[in-house]
Design an enzyme around this catalytic site. Structure first.
Site, PDB file in Angstrom:
ATOM      1  CE1 TYR A 119      13.494  32.634   1.733  1.00 36.26           C
ATOM      2  CE2 TYR A 119      13.530  30.231   1.771  1.00 36.26           C
ATOM      3  CZ  TYR A 119      13.341  31.417   1.085  1.00 36.26           C
ATOM      4  OH  TYR A 119      13.013  31.384  -0.238  1.00 36.26           O
TER       5      TYR A 119
ATOM      6  CE  LYS B  49      -0.268  -0.186   5.052  1.00 40.69           C
ATOM      7  NZ  LYS B  49      -1.073  -0.694   6.173  1.00 40.69           N
TER       8      LYS B  49
ATOM      9  CB  CYS C   8      14.926  26.401   0.930  1.00 31.25           C
ATOM     10  SG  CYS C   8      16.257  27.396   1.583  1.00 31.25           S
ATOM     11  CG  MET C   9       9.281  24.267  -1.787  1.00 29.02           C
ATOM     12  SD  MET C   9       8.137  25.186  -2.829  1.00 29.02           S
ATOM     13  CE  MET C   9       7.242  26.152  -1.646  1.00 29.02           C
ATOM     14  CG  ASP C  10      12.291  24.149  -4.479  1.00 28.52           C
ATOM     15  OD1 ASP C  10      11.350  23.345  -4.504  1.00 28.52           O
ATOM     16  OD2 ASP C  10      12.143  25.383  -4.557  1.00 28.52           O
TER      17      ASP C  10
ATOM     18  CG  HIS D  16      -4.263  -4.367  11.658  1.00 25.32           C
ATOM     19  ND1 HIS D  16      -3.144  -5.011  11.177  1.00 25.32           N
ATOM     20  CD2 HIS D  16      -3.899  -3.065  11.810  1.00 25.32           C
ATOM     21  CE1 HIS D  16      -2.149  -4.131  11.040  1.00 25.32           C
ATOM     22  NE2 HIS D  16      -2.590  -2.945  11.415  1.00 25.32           N
TER      23      HIS D  16
ATOM     24  NE  ARG E 198      -3.040  -7.828   7.596  1.00 24.22           N
ATOM     25  CZ  ARG E 198      -3.733  -8.316   8.622  1.00 24.22           C
ATOM     26  NH1 ARG E 198      -4.410  -9.462   8.494  1.00 24.22           N
ATOM     27  NH2 ARG E 198      -3.779  -7.666   9.766  1.00 24.22           N
TER      28      ARG E 198
ATOM     29  NE  ARG F 281      -7.163   0.435  10.613  1.00 27.00           N
ATOM     30  CZ  ARG F 281      -5.904   0.173  10.239  1.00 27.00           C
ATOM     31  NH1 ARG F 281      -5.006   1.145  10.270  1.00 27.00           N
ATOM     32  NH2 ARG F 281      -5.542  -1.023   9.856  1.00 27.00           N
TER      33      ARG F 281
HETATM   34  C1  LIG Z   1      -0.379  -1.697   6.835  1.00 27.74           C
HETATM   35  C2  LIG Z   1      -1.026  -2.931   7.310  1.00 27.74           C
HETATM   36  C3  LIG Z   1      -0.255  -4.068   7.561  1.00 27.74           C
HETATM   37  C4  LIG Z   1       1.264  -4.088   7.525  1.00 27.74           C
HETATM   38  O1  LIG Z   1       1.753  -3.715   8.799  1.00 27.74           O
HETATM   39  P1  LIG Z   1       3.319  -3.794   9.092  1.00 27.74           P
HETATM   40  O2  LIG Z   1       3.449  -3.377  10.514  1.00 27.74           O
HETATM   41  O3  LIG Z   1       3.964  -2.832   8.155  1.00 27.74           O
HETATM   42  O4  LIG Z   1       3.717  -5.194   8.835  1.00 27.74           O
HETATM   43  C5  LIG Z   1      -0.917  -5.246   7.863  1.00 27.74           C
HETATM   44  N1  LIG Z   1      -2.267  -5.276   7.960  1.00 27.74           N
HETATM   45  C6  LIG Z   1      -3.036  -4.198   7.763  1.00 27.74           C
HETATM   46  C7  LIG Z   1      -4.508  -4.298   7.885  1.00 27.74           C
HETATM   47  C8  LIG Z   1      -2.437  -2.979   7.441  1.00 27.74           C
HETATM   48  O5  LIG Z   1      -3.210  -1.901   7.248  1.00 27.74           O
END
Ligand SMILES: *Cc1c(COP(=O)(O)O)cnc(C)c1O
Length: 370
Positions: A265, A40, A311-313, A165, A219, A135
């Site tokens: 700046y 992601k 700075c910005m850049d 999660h 995951r 969540r």
């Molecule tokens: C981002 C995410 C993960 C990955 O988590 P890590 O700590 O980077 O391994 C796993 N499950 C869900 C639902 C997430 O949103």
């Protein structure tokens, strides 16, 4: 065709590090457990297509993203791999998801009952259980059973998986974590049949918790990129991980400042004696936020600080001697014996390592090698 980049500021992504991290994990997991590569947010800022390709080559069998758009982008490059959207998808995405074989996360009967589409393909769903993250996800047995039967009643939907999660898997105190596990397992057991894939483990869980929590898939996020989820997990890693992200630029100007002359700046930095100052072509619009003023960079294997306001850049660094324009400067990464890690940047800006590669903006081209 790759677009040429003329500004000498690049993020370098080591795809071998990604592959090595995935292979190490594969060797560590129970047999048959699938690796879901979490790519992601443009693969945590590393580049989704390139990282996904490396992860698949090393043994990942599922890609996980946060949004429908991320899934579609990957589907163009990977026509056959399973892709799961972990976050919310609107019902208007259901037909596209079915046509493109993209699996969606579902947690609401209202969603299931309002989804309507014509496709010759089934839409695969993973039910999300909120076991304590607060969540998204169903929270009670009643909600879960209603959702499950509503999906069953809908002809073109299929329950492919179920997951949750964890909020505190990277912490030493296990009490909240254990409550989440208990709740998740209690709810999953209530289902009349086991979905194909049960998954719960994020990086911290798969690396330091009981192996039965690997279930059917894990995951793999932050440590695929070579970063530990927390300092606690860093001290307990079961195999070495290798940081994939580095950030480099070059000196574009060098000047000798006299005593009493200032930089940037607000003229916040003033030379106390004659000194060389170098200008770097990177600034806060590249994600090098102003809070990084004072952070060290590497030049010629030595650590030198960023001086004045960013700075910005552009930004300026103190030089130990007169270097030439074009001299390489490492902002994140190794040079000779020295290394500046993402963790060091995260500490400097008082955040977590996850956030650092994500905030390096798209103006900084990602260069890949493997
Ligand atoms: C981002 C995410 C993960 C990955 O988590 P890590 O700590 O980077 O391994 C796993 N499950 C869900 C639902 C997430 O949103």
């Amino acid at each position: 065709m790759t677009t040429p980049h003329y500004r000498p500021t690049h993020a370098i992504i080591d795809l071998n590090a990604i592959k090595e991290n995935v292979r190490h994990l594969k060797g560590f997991l129970q047999p048959e457990v699938q690796i879901m590569a979490v790519v992601k947010a443009n693969a945590y800022g590393h580049g989704d297509v390139e990282v996904a390709g490396a992860a698949i080559e090393a043994g990942a069998t599922i890609l996980a993203v946060a949004t429908p758009d991320e899934a579609l982008h990957l589907r163009k490059h990977f026509p056959n791999i399973d892709i799961l959207v972990l976050g919310y998808s609107p019902v208007t995405f259901a037909k596209v998801a079915a046509d493109e074989n993209i699996t969606l996360t579902v947690y609401s009967s209202d969603w299931v009952n309002s989804v309507q589409f014509n496709s010759d393909k089934l839409l695969k769903l993973h039910i999300k259980i909120d076991s304590g993250m607060g969540r998204i996800g169903v929270t009670t047995i009643e909600e879960l059973l209603t959702l499950f039967s509503d999906i069953k009643k809908t002809s073109n939907l299929i329950v492919d998986g179920i997951f949750t999660h964890f909020a505190t898997a990277d912490e030493e105190d296990e009490s909240y974590f254990e409550k989440q596990v208990e709740k998740f397992e209690k709810l999953v057991q209530m289902l009349p049949e086991k979905p194909r894939i049960i998954h719960a483990a994020n990086t911290a869980t798969m690396l330091i918790k009981d192996k039965h929590l690997q279930y059917d898939a894990v995951r793999f996020g932050i440590s695929m990129y070579g970063l530990a989820p927390s300092s606690y997990v860093k001290g307990k890693l079961p195999f070495p991980i290798k940081q994939a992200f580095s950030l480099e630029t070059e000196l574009v100007a060098v000047k000798l400042l006299q005593k009493g002359e200032s930089v940037g700046y607000g003229a916040t930095f003033t030379a106390e004696e004659p000194m060389y100052v170098g200008t770097l072509p990177i600034g806060y619009a590249d994600g090098m936020i102003r809070k990084l003023s004072g952070q060290e960079v590497l030049i010629d294997g030595k650590r030198v600080p960023i001086i004045g306001r960013i700075c910005m850049d552009q930004c300026m660094i103190a030089l130990p001697s007169a270097y030439n324009v074009g001299e390489k400067v490492i902002l994140i990464g190794k040079q000779n014996e020295e290394e500046i890690t993402i963790d060091e940047w995260a500490a400097k800006v008082e955040t977590i390592n996850y956030e650092i590669p994500c905030i390096i903006t798209t103006r900084v081209p990602r260069i890949y090698y493997s």
